[in-house]
Motif scaffolding. Structure first.
Motif, PDB file in Angstrom:
ATOM      1  N   GLN A  29       0.827  -1.211   0.000  1.00  0.00           N
ATOM      2  CA  GLN A  29       0.000   0.000   0.000  1.00  0.00           C
ATOM      3  C   GLN A  29       0.859   1.258   0.000  1.00  0.00           C
ATOM      4  O   GLN A  29       0.619   2.191  -0.787  1.00  0.00           O
ATOM      5  CB  GLN A  29      -0.929   0.005   1.209  1.00  0.00           C
ATOM      6  N   SER A  30       1.862   1.307   0.864  1.00  0.00           N
ATOM      7  CA  SER A  30       2.678   2.518   0.982  1.00  0.00           C
ATOM      8  C   SER A  30       3.534   2.749  -0.251  1.00  0.00           C
ATOM      9  O   SER A  30       3.663   3.893  -0.727  1.00  0.00           O
ATOM     10  CB  SER A  30       3.562   2.438   2.227  1.00  0.00           C
ATOM     11  N   ARG A  31       4.097   1.698  -0.815  1.00  0.00           N
ATOM     12  CA  ARG A  31       4.960   1.874  -1.996  1.00  0.00           C
ATOM     13  C   ARG A  31       4.155   2.105  -3.265  1.00  0.00           C
ATOM     14  O   ARG A  31       4.566   2.889  -4.125  1.00  0.00           O
ATOM     15  CB  ARG A  31       5.876   0.657  -2.167  1.00  0.00           C
ATOM     16  N   GLU A  32       3.010   1.469  -3.398  1.00  0.00           N
ATOM     17  CA  GLU A  32       2.196   1.720  -4.591  1.00  0.00           C
ATOM     18  C   GLU A  32       1.610   3.127  -4.564  1.00  0.00           C
ATOM     19  O   GLU A  32       1.439   3.752  -5.614  1.00  0.00           O
ATOM     20  CB  GLU A  32       1.109   0.658  -4.713  1.00  0.00           C
ATOM     21  N   GLN A  33       1.359   3.652  -3.382  1.00  0.00           N
ATOM     22  CA  GLN A  33       0.941   5.047  -3.267  1.00  0.00           C
ATOM     23  C   GLN A  33       2.077   5.967  -3.692  1.00  0.00           C
ATOM     24  O   GLN A  33       1.865   6.982  -4.361  1.00  0.00           O
ATOM     25  CB  GLN A  33       0.518   5.345  -1.832  1.00  0.00           C
ATOM     26  N   ARG A  34       3.305   5.603  -3.328  1.00  0.00           N
ATOM     27  CA  ARG A  34       4.477   6.408  -3.685  1.00  0.00           C
ATOM     28  C   ARG A  34       4.701   6.419  -5.189  1.00  0.00           C
ATOM     29  O   ARG A  34       4.972   7.473  -5.782  1.00  0.00           O
ATOM     30  CB  ARG A  34       5.708   5.849  -2.973  1.00  0.00           C
ATOM     31  N   TYR A  35       4.585   5.250  -5.834  1.00  0.00           N
ATOM     32  CA  TYR A  35       4.904   5.137  -7.252  1.00  0.00           C
ATOM     33  C   TYR A  35       3.705   5.378  -8.171  1.00  0.00           C
ATOM     34  O   TYR A  35       3.882   5.604  -9.375  1.00  0.00           O
ATOM     35  CB  TYR A  35       5.491   3.750  -7.561  1.00  0.00           C
ATOM     36  N   GLY A  36       2.517   5.289  -7.623  1.00  0.00           N
ATOM     37  CA  GLY A  36       1.331   5.479  -8.441  1.00  0.00           C
ATOM     38  C   GLY A  36       1.031   4.321  -9.368  1.00  0.00           C
ATOM     39  O   GLY A  36       0.311   4.497 -10.371  1.00  0.00           O
ATOM     40  N   LYS A  37       1.535   3.158  -9.057  1.00  0.00           N
ATOM     41  CA  LYS A  37       1.281   1.959  -9.871  1.00  0.00           C
ATOM     42  C   LYS A  37       1.597   0.721  -9.041  1.00  0.00           C
ATOM     43  O   LYS A  37       2.215   0.811  -7.977  1.00  0.00           O
ATOM     44  CB  LYS A  37       2.134   1.966 -11.140  1.00  0.00           C
ATOM     45  N   ARG A  38       1.219  -0.442  -9.550  1.00  0.00           N
ATOM     46  CA  ARG A  38       1.519  -1.679  -8.853  1.00  0.00           C
ATOM     47  C   ARG A  38       3.024  -1.937  -8.833  1.00  0.00           C
ATOM     48  O   ARG A  38       3.739  -1.540  -9.758  1.00  0.00           O
ATOM     49  CB  ARG A  38       0.795  -2.850  -9.513  1.00  0.00           C
TER      50      ARG A  38
END
Length: 233
Positions: free
Chosen positions: A133-142
């Protein structure tokens, strides 16, 4: 009484992969200090309450809890001045600041984009939801999309390392003819990748790869042995 180092761990509690924790592990063995390690998960922030925050590395020395890798390194230098020096002179400490900020703003983000889905796969189940959740929010993708084209991006990553390569063409370590904390800061990015992922960032003939192996072989090959955890399962 040995020092205690809290380190981020994966599903295998012996898998310690955080680059910030590896900085301090290398610093401790460089200074010849006895220490024991404690595995810690992203979702166990409550265990670090005595440090006043919720991130590792955290070093415990008696009743003193110290957090933040740079603060810990300075603490070790000031508290144990008779052990081998991490920084050298004041000028060298200033230069090490460059290694710190360049690594954190350029090198570490570049490595993360190449291995982030592999990091997720080696985590304890309790951490996977938070991490995704935290990293996909950071990158804006899976996460899988972030690393999907990594082979195509590898040449650009190699170009990013040109200043390191040119430095190592002139000397054995980034800090000169012997390693210092600046070496450990940069090395920890590659150690992070080797602990979490089978994706190889460097070619064997690269001078950066040769330097990485020199660092891995220090202190009885401690760092080199640790990388086997990710590839032995």
């Amino acid at each position: 009484m040995p020092l205690t180092l809290y380190e981020l761990a994966g599903a295998d509690p012996d898998l310690r992969f955080s680059p910030y924790c590896w900085r301090i592990r290398m610093a401790l063995v460089h200074k010849g200090l006895e220490f024991e390690t404690v595995p810690w998960l992203f979702t166990e922030k409550h265990r670090l309450e005595p440090s006043g925050q919720g991130r590792v590395p955290v070093l415990v020395d008696g009743d003193t809890w110290i957090h933040d890798s740079w603060t810990i390194a300075r603490y070790l230098e000031e508290t144990y001045p008779d052990s081998p020096n991490l920084f050298g002179c004041d000028i060298s400490r200033g230069i090490t600041h460059f290694f710190k900020f360049w690594s954190e703003t350029v090198l570490y983000p570049a490595v993360a984009r190449l291995i982030v889905s592999d990091i997720h796969d080696c985590l304890d189940e309790r951490d996977k939801g938070y991490f995704r959740q935290s990293r996909e929010q950071r990158y804006g993708k899976r996460l899988e999309e972030v690393t999907a084209d990594r082979d195509a991006r590898l040449p650009a990553f190699h170009d990013l390392l040109t200043p390191l390569r040119k430095t190592l063409h002139e000397q054995s370590f980034l800090c000169g003819e012997s390693p210092g904390f600046g070496d450990y800061i940069v090395f920890s990015a590659f150690q992070w990748a080797r602990c979490c992922s089978t994706f190889e960032l460097l070619t064997p003939e690269d001078e950066v790869a040769e330097w990485r192996e020199r660092i891995s072989g220090l202190f009885g090959g401690m760092a080199g042995k640790a990388t086997r955890v990710a590839t032995s399962n």
